[in-house]
Structure formats: C-alpha cells, structure tokens
Design a protein around this motif. Sequence first.
Motif, PDB file in Angstrom:
ATOM      1  N   GLN A  34       4.668  11.265  -5.419  1.00  0.00           N
ATOM      2  CA  GLN A  34       5.893  10.602  -5.875  1.00  0.00           C
ATOM      3  C   GLN A  34       5.743   9.084  -5.881  1.00  0.00           C
ATOM      4  O   GLN A  34       6.151   8.404  -6.835  1.00  0.00           O
ATOM      5  CB  GLN A  34       7.056  11.005  -4.967  1.00  0.00           C
ATOM      6  CG  GLN A  34       7.475  12.455  -5.083  1.00  0.00           C
ATOM      7  CD  GLN A  34       8.469  12.860  -4.015  1.00  0.00           C
ATOM      8  OE1 GLN A  34       8.304  12.523  -2.838  1.00  0.00           O
ATOM      9  NE2 GLN A  34       9.505  13.578  -4.403  1.00  0.00           N
ATOM     10  N   VAL A  35       5.154   8.545  -4.823  1.00  0.00           N
ATOM     11  CA  VAL A  35       4.998   7.092  -4.716  1.00  0.00           C
ATOM     12  C   VAL A  35       4.094   6.573  -5.826  1.00  0.00           C
ATOM     13  O   VAL A  35       4.404   5.575  -6.487  1.00  0.00           O
ATOM     14  CB  VAL A  35       4.454   6.704  -3.334  1.00  0.00           C
ATOM     15  CG1 VAL A  35       4.033   5.241  -3.309  1.00  0.00           C
ATOM     16  CG2 VAL A  35       5.514   6.963  -2.266  1.00  0.00           C
ATOM     17  N   LYS A  80       5.557   5.969   4.221  1.00  0.00           N
ATOM     18  CA  LYS A  80       6.060   6.004   5.591  1.00  0.00           C
ATOM     19  C   LYS A  80       7.511   5.537   5.668  1.00  0.00           C
ATOM     20  O   LYS A  80       8.332   6.137   6.365  1.00  0.00           O
ATOM     21  CB  LYS A  80       5.182   5.106   6.470  1.00  0.00           C
ATOM     22  CG  LYS A  80       5.439   5.238   7.963  1.00  0.00           C
ATOM     23  CD  LYS A  80       4.915   6.559   8.495  1.00  0.00           C
ATOM     24  CE  LYS A  80       5.029   6.623  10.002  1.00  0.00           C
ATOM     25  NZ  LYS A  80       4.545   7.920  10.531  1.00  0.00           N
ATOM     26  N   VAL A  81       7.848   4.477   4.928  1.00  0.00           N
ATOM     27  CA  VAL A  81       9.191   3.901   5.050  1.00  0.00           C
ATOM     28  C   VAL A  81      10.213   4.550   4.125  1.00  0.00           C
ATOM     29  O   VAL A  81      11.420   4.306   4.265  1.00  0.00           O
ATOM     30  CB  VAL A  81       9.174   2.368   4.809  1.00  0.00           C
ATOM     31  CG1 VAL A  81       8.263   1.682   5.800  1.00  0.00           C
ATOM     32  CG2 VAL A  81       8.753   2.034   3.373  1.00  0.00           C
ATOM     33  N   THR A  82       9.751   5.386   3.174  1.00  0.00           N
ATOM     34  CA  THR A  82      10.686   6.027   2.250  1.00  0.00           C
ATOM     35  C   THR A  82      10.760   7.544   2.407  1.00  0.00           C
ATOM     36  O   THR A  82      11.628   8.176   1.807  1.00  0.00           O
ATOM     37  CB  THR A  82      10.300   5.736   0.791  1.00  0.00           C
ATOM     38  OG1 THR A  82       8.982   6.262   0.541  1.00  0.00           O
ATOM     39  CG2 THR A  82      10.321   4.247   0.504  1.00  0.00           C
ATOM     40  N   PHE A  83       9.839   8.141   3.164  1.00  0.00           N
ATOM     41  CA  PHE A  83       9.754   9.594   3.342  1.00  0.00           C
ATOM     42  C   PHE A  83       9.387  10.305   2.042  1.00  0.00           C
ATOM     43  O   PHE A  83       9.633  11.506   1.894  1.00  0.00           O
ATOM     44  CB  PHE A  83      11.069  10.168   3.897  1.00  0.00           C
ATOM     45  CG  PHE A  83      11.499   9.542   5.190  1.00  0.00           C
ATOM     46  CD1 PHE A  83      10.862   9.844   6.390  1.00  0.00           C
ATOM     47  CD2 PHE A  83      12.536   8.618   5.214  1.00  0.00           C
ATOM     48  CE1 PHE A  83      11.246   9.254   7.574  1.00  0.00           C
ATOM     49  CE2 PHE A  83      12.934   8.028   6.404  1.00  0.00           C
ATOM     50  CZ  PHE A  83      12.288   8.350   7.587  1.00  0.00           C
ATOM     51  N   LYS A 136       3.196   3.701 -10.903  1.00  0.00           N
ATOM     52  CA  LYS A 136       2.668   3.678 -12.270  1.00  0.00           C
ATOM     53  C   LYS A 136       3.767   3.313 -13.272  1.00  0.00           C
ATOM     54  O   LYS A 136       3.552   2.514 -14.191  1.00  0.00           O
ATOM     55  CB  LYS A 136       2.063   5.029 -12.623  1.00  0.00           C
ATOM     56  CG  LYS A 136       1.418   5.080 -13.999  1.00  0.00           C
ATOM     57  CD  LYS A 136       0.760   6.418 -14.246  1.00  0.00           C
ATOM     58  CE  LYS A 136       0.114   6.454 -15.626  1.00  0.00           C
ATOM     59  NZ  LYS A 136      -0.522   7.790 -15.887  1.00  0.00           N
ATOM     60  N   VAL A 137       4.962   3.883 -13.078  1.00  0.00           N
ATOM     61  CA  VAL A 137       6.078   3.610 -13.987  1.00  0.00           C
ATOM     62  C   VAL A 137       6.525   2.158 -13.895  1.00  0.00           C
ATOM     63  O   VAL A 137       6.811   1.504 -14.921  1.00  0.00           O
ATOM     64  CB  VAL A 137       7.262   4.550 -13.668  1.00  0.00           C
ATOM     65  CG1 VAL A 137       8.516   4.113 -14.425  1.00  0.00           C
ATOM     66  CG2 VAL A 137       6.908   5.988 -14.021  1.00  0.00           C
ATOM     67  N   PRO A 159       0.820  -1.229   0.000  1.00  0.00           N
ATOM     68  CA  PRO A 159       0.000   0.000   0.000  1.00  0.00           C
ATOM     69  C   PRO A 159       0.849   1.272   0.000  1.00  0.00           C
ATOM     70  O   PRO A 159       1.861   1.373   0.703  1.00  0.00           O
ATOM     71  CB  PRO A 159      -0.814  -0.121   1.290  1.00  0.00           C
ATOM     72  CG  PRO A 159      -0.888  -1.593   1.551  1.00  0.00           C
ATOM     73  CD  PRO A 159       0.443  -2.143   1.092  1.00  0.00           C
ATOM     74  N   SER A 160       0.426   2.244  -0.786  1.00  0.00           N
ATOM     75  CA  SER A 160       1.173   3.495  -0.915  1.00  0.00           C
ATOM     76  C   SER A 160       1.437   4.176   0.428  1.00  0.00           C
ATOM     77  O   SER A 160       2.550   4.674   0.649  1.00  0.00           O
ATOM     78  CB  SER A 160       0.423   4.458  -1.846  1.00  0.00           C
ATOM     79  OG  SER A 160       0.439   3.972  -3.168  1.00  0.00           O
TER      80      SER A 160
END
Length: 215
Positions: A203-204, A195-198, A209-210, A189-190
């Motif tokens: 952006q997520v 949360k884990v990437t800041f 999508k890419v 889930p986004s």
Amino acid sequence: MADGRTTPPCVFLSLLLLLSAANGLVQDFCVGELSSSDTPAGYPCKEVSTVTCDDFVFTGLGVPGDTSNLIKAAVTPAFVSQFPGVNGLGMSAARLDIAPDGVVPLHTHPGGSELLFVIEGTICAGFISSANDVYFTTLNKGDTMVFPQGQLHFQINAGDVNAVAFVSFSSPNPGLQITAFALFANSLPSPLVEKVTFLDDEQVKKLKKVLGGSG
C-alpha cells in the motif's frame, strides 16, 4: 521611591509597556518587501515612497484554477507572497476550484483559521478536531463554513458540475500541509511510513508511486 521602597518589577515593566504604547508610531500599513526573507513576524515593510495602488490589489481570484491534475482541484492563493498589501494585516484569501469527482485532501493551515464561502456548485466539507471529533456537511451555493486553525479538514465536489468557493484566512500566510503528500510524496523511507500509518509495504509503495515519493 522617596520613602526608600523599591518599585515592584512587575509594576515597573507595566509602566514601561504603557509608555512605549503611548509613544509608539502607528503605521497605516506595512506592504511586504518581497525581495527580503519572510519571518514569523511577516515581511519587512517596503519604503512608503515605493508603495503603489497595485500593492493593495489582487486580480487572480477572478480566473478559474487549472483542475486537470491528480486531485481535480486547484487553489489560487492571495497570500502575502502574491498580495504584499496584506502583510501584517492578519488576513488573506484564496479561490478554490473543484471539478466533478475532485477533492482537496485532508490538510491543515498551521498559521490561520479558514472561512469558506461557496459561490457555485455543491461541496462536502468538514474537519477533525484534536479530540478526533468529526464535523462535516454538504454546502450549497451561498453557504459558509469555518475551519479552525491547525485542524485537519477537506473539501470534496459533491455534485456533477464544477464547484467554486472563495476562502479567507486569519493570517497573511496561513501555510498549507496536505497529509497524503506529507506521507507519500517525499523520501521518507517506506518502513517508517508503514510503522506510523499501520499500512503494509504494498500500500505504501503504491501511494508513493502515485504521489511521486521515493524510498
């Protein structure tokens, strides 16, 4: 013992191990039986009567990989699943093709260390240690670099022509996990990814999508 004393357990175990090693059968090879399941110890051995010279030969590394993809790079593996003769030998190989502007993104091989040898072009390569120290350089034809087991590392075409390298691994099945794909090419889930990437939601979702992820 004759004087009533008992043999210490550690000494007894050592004697058993020595006797086992002295009497154990040593096999010349253990060609992987690929019709069976792989295990942490490798594939079970094929019956020697069914082993042929083809089990010890892999011809795919002479063929350029298809770099017409998102990362403009291709890895042609000669791991145990493609090359059953390396089963149990602690080694495998691969071919790396990187087109101009291509990249093999940050990734790890949890099962083995990697040795890269450049045969064409120029490659910027490096790794990040568990202490977050960074080691990177530009490699030219004939140069070699080692990437220790489990460390995040990358390769980028640093020139304007195709780059080619041959790679060897210290395992018949070194494994591969690409960090970006692990984060953005699945159904995690986004909100958790954020949360884990800041990273923010926009952006997520753009990266999902890419790379073909969802959620």
